[in-house]
Design a protein around this motif. Structure first.
Motif, PDB file in Angstrom:
ATOM      1  N   SER A  48       0.832  -1.211   0.000  1.00  0.00           N
ATOM      2  CA  SER A  48       0.000   0.000   0.000  1.00  0.00           C
ATOM      3  C   SER A  48       0.862   1.255   0.000  1.00  0.00           C
ATOM      4  CB  SER A  48      -0.954   0.003   1.199  1.00  0.00           C
ATOM      5  OG  SER A  48      -0.252   0.172   2.413  1.00  0.00           O
ATOM      6  N   LEU A  49       2.040   1.191   0.629  1.00  0.00           N
ATOM      7  CA  LEU A  49       2.950   2.329   0.606  1.00  0.00           C
ATOM      8  C   LEU A  49       3.475   2.559  -0.807  1.00  0.00           C
ATOM      9  CD1 LEU A  49       5.040   1.902   3.890  1.00  0.00           C
ATOM     10  CD2 LEU A  49       3.166   3.491   3.445  1.00  0.00           C
ATOM     11  N   MET A  50       3.846   1.480  -1.489  1.00  0.00           N
ATOM     12  CA  MET A  50       4.308   1.617  -2.869  1.00  0.00           C
ATOM     13  C   MET A  50       3.198   2.177  -3.745  1.00  0.00           C
ATOM     14  SD  MET A  50       6.432   1.463  -5.359  1.00  0.00           S
ATOM     15  CE  MET A  50       7.820   0.331  -5.600  1.00  0.00           C
ATOM     16  N   THR A  51       1.962   1.717  -3.520  1.00  0.00           N
ATOM     17  CA  THR A  51       0.833   2.233  -4.284  1.00  0.00           C
ATOM     18  C   THR A  51       0.652   3.732  -4.060  1.00  0.00           C
ATOM     19  OG1 THR A  51      -0.333   0.108  -4.254  1.00  0.00           O
ATOM     20  CG2 THR A  51      -1.665   2.079  -4.619  1.00  0.00           C
ATOM     21  N   ALA A  52       0.728   4.158  -2.785  1.00  0.00           N
ATOM     22  CA  ALA A  52       0.586   5.580  -2.460  1.00  0.00           C
ATOM     23  C   ALA A  52       1.720   6.393  -3.065  1.00  0.00           C
ATOM     24  CB  ALA A  52       0.558   5.760  -0.945  1.00  0.00           C
TER      25      ALA A  52
END
Length: 211
Positions: free
Chosen positions: A62-66
């Protein structure tokens, strides 16, 4: 009442700053050492926060997505590129030649910021389906923006009305992060060289007499 609002606002600002540090650290580590080799502990240490704070911010995927969303569009809240003020300012420039030069500079600058991150995300997509899905969503949004924006070239009498679809395909390739990375990173072209090439390549696909 006023004091409580002030405290709440201060906490929100602090939380936003903390998240920014986490995303900045994640982006740097994902690019430098790869997604798979980066741990949440490393992100926490780099950001100067507790590991629990990073856990609260989300999973590594989710951090990579953000980070991808922020890199592509400037922040985590999606706003179509063609609706962003800095882009609107370029497209409303009355001087068409100057507008094209500003557009090319804008695209090159954006790709210079995201090309390495995009490459890291593409590699990460092999092991994480959610990242691959985010890349696909981002690419579809980019293609939609380019197709919609290509109508500007018709209004400026640079291409014919029936050429929008094909021109948008060409423009999406020329302005993609992958194209920038191939020339600027893999082939070590200077930014100035790539900028000149990109402008000349776009110009070569303009077809009307006024182009």
């Amino acid at each position: 009442m006023g004091t409580r609002k002030y405290v709440s606002s201060t906490r929100a600002d602090t939380a936003a700053q903390t998240r920014t540090r986490i995303l900045d650290s994640g982006q740097r580590l994902f690019v430098e050492q790869g997604y798979s080799s980066t741990t949440l502990r490393q992100i926490a240490d780099s950001a100067g926060v507790a590991i629990q704070t990073v856990y609260a911010a989300g999973s590594k995927a989710s951090l990579m997505t953000a980070i991808l969303q922020r890199a592509f569009i400037g922040d985590e809240k999606f706003v179509s590129l063609i609706e962003r003020p800095e882009f609107v300012a370029i497209m409303t420039d009355e001087d068409t030649d100057r507008a094209l030069s500003r557009y090319v500079d804008f695209v090159v600058g954006a790709n210079a910021r995201i090309a390495d991150l995009h490459h890291a995300a593409v590699l990460a997509a092999d092991s994480d389906r959610s990242i691959g899905e985010e890349i696909e969503r981002s690419e579809l949004r980019r293609l939609d923006d380019i197709h919609t924006g290509s109508v500007w070239f018709v209004h400026r009498r640079l291409i014919g009305a029936g050429e929008v679809a094909e021109f948008a395909d060409v423009l999406s390739y020329l302005t993609s992060p992958q194209t920038y990375r191939y020339f600027a990173v893999d082939r070590a072209w200077s930014r100035e060289h790539f900028t000149r090439w990109l402008r000349a390549s776009i110009d070569s696909h303009l077809t009307t007499p006024d182009a």
